[in-house]
Design an enzyme around this catalytic site. Structure first.
Site, PDB file in Angstrom:
ATOM      1  N   SER A 132       5.764   2.398   0.963  1.00 15.87           N
ATOM      2  CA  SER A 132       5.549   2.948  -0.362  1.00 15.87           C
ATOM      3  C   SER A 132       6.525   4.096  -0.616  1.00 15.87           C
ATOM      4  CB  SER A 132       4.079   3.377  -0.506  1.00 15.87           C
ATOM      5  OG  SER A 132       3.743   3.609  -1.843  1.00 15.87           O
TER       6      SER A 132
ATOM      7  N   ASP B  87       0.897  -6.534  -5.797  1.00 13.24           N
ATOM      8  CA  ASP B  87       1.406  -5.166  -5.738  1.00 13.24           C
ATOM      9  C   ASP B  87       2.290  -4.903  -6.951  1.00 13.24           C
ATOM     10  OD1 ASP B  87       2.399  -2.677  -5.040  1.00 13.24           O
ATOM     11  OD2 ASP B  87       3.626  -3.404  -3.381  1.00 13.24           O
TER      12      ASP B  87
ATOM     13  N   HIS C 287      -1.033  -3.549  -2.162  1.00 17.71           N
ATOM     14  CA  HIS C 287      -0.483  -2.236  -1.828  1.00 17.71           C
ATOM     15  C   HIS C 287      -1.548  -1.378  -1.146  1.00 17.71           C
ATOM     16  CE1 HIS C 287       2.873   0.584  -2.645  1.00 17.71           C
ATOM     17  NE2 HIS C 287       1.940   1.480  -2.433  1.00 17.71           N
TER      18      HIS C 287
END
Length: 298
Positions: free
Chosen positions: A115, A268, A298
């Site tokens: 991320s 995601d 995610h």
């Protein structure tokens, strides 16, 4: 988890050039110099810590028989952007320069992050491409990275707009919180009103739904035209820096990047950031390994 005893690893809390790090060294005597992994945790630059990624870093160290350095960069809003990127860069350079101290081959060090950690890994690699005074990064591993803040209307944004944990709206909100901006800017940014037409034209060669493979565009609807709002643009100029949006780096930088592994997840909002960067790297003759998790989120 705190740093504690491990049957297979020696775990130490240190500082690399003033940046807190936790280093994981396998106890088993090596046949030669080991590989090194610099790990940047996710959390939008405002959450997460060395402690919250303890299990993951131990796992990587054990399974790959590598020395892992987990970087505890300071978080926003107490430490303002770009402090996070700069601390990740400082810690990486320090490890590259002192790898021998930890039994690591300086030519076999990778950077890795998930991320926002993937953003920092990408940015570190880009910032180091022209450095000749330190060893080159061997590879970068980008786990569902955040790579651009110009468009929030890509197919993955539409498909996963209401996905739990990281929705489309929440993505923009945490960006604004990370940069200490007014959250009322969320709606114009979601609409794309922060991007002037000249910039849309300039970056359309890299940031365009047409570049997404057809199988990822089922049900996609092009967004309606929106009016450019200069005031909003001025408020969020950081979004257009390649340090914040690494997808916007020039080809002269991208063509020198190391071998890359990209992990994307179907469910995601950031999926297409990874897909677009994969194409950019391949177009610049960078070797890419891609793993797509069809049931991943995610």
């Amino acid at each position: 988890l705190p740093a504690s005893w491990d049957s297979q690893l020696v775990i130490k809390d240190l500082h690399f050039d003033g940046v807190p790090v936790r280093i994981y060294l396998p106890k088993e005597p090596p046949a030669g110099k080991r590989r090194g992994v610099v790990f940047f945790h996710g959390g939008c630059g405002i959450f997460g810590s060395i402690r919250s990624y303890e299990r993951i870093c131990r796992y990587i160290a054990r399974k790959s028989d590598s020395v892992v350095v987990s970087v505890g960069y300071h978080l926003s809003p107490e430490h303002e952007y770009p402090a996070q990127t700069l601390e990740c860069l400082s810690a990486t350079v320090h490890f590259l320069q002192t790898a021998d101290t930890y039994g690591v081959d300086p030519a076999r060090i990778i950077v890795c992050g998930d991320s926002a950690g993937g953003t920092y890994a990408t940015s570190v690699c880009q910032e180091l491409v022209h450095r000749t005074d330190i060893p080159k990064i061997r590879a970068q591993v980008l786990i569902y990275p955040f790579l651009q803040a110009l468009s929030f209307n890509l197919p993955s944004h539409q498909k996963n707009a209401s996905m739990a944990f990281l929705s489309r709206e929440r993505t923009v909100l945490v960006i604004l919180k990370y940069l200490k901006k007014d959250c009322s800017l969320k709606e114009p940014i979601l609409a794309g009103s922060h991007v002037p037409e000249s910039m849309n034209l300039k970056y359309s060669k890299w940031l365009n739904p047409d570049l997404i493979p057809e199988e990822f565009k089922v049900g996609y609807k092009p967004p309606l035209p929106t009016s450019f709002l200069p005031r909003v643009h001025e408020e969020v100029k950081e979004l257009f820096e390649s340090r914040f949006s690494p997808l916007l780096a020039e080809d002269a930088v991208v063509c020198h990047l190391p071998d890359t592994c990209i992990v994307t997840c179907e469910h995601d909002v950031l999926r297409d950031d990874g897909l677009l960067y994969k194409k950019r790297l391949e177009d610049n003759n960078v070797r890419v390994t891609w793993h797509h998790m069809e049931k991943g989120f995610h």
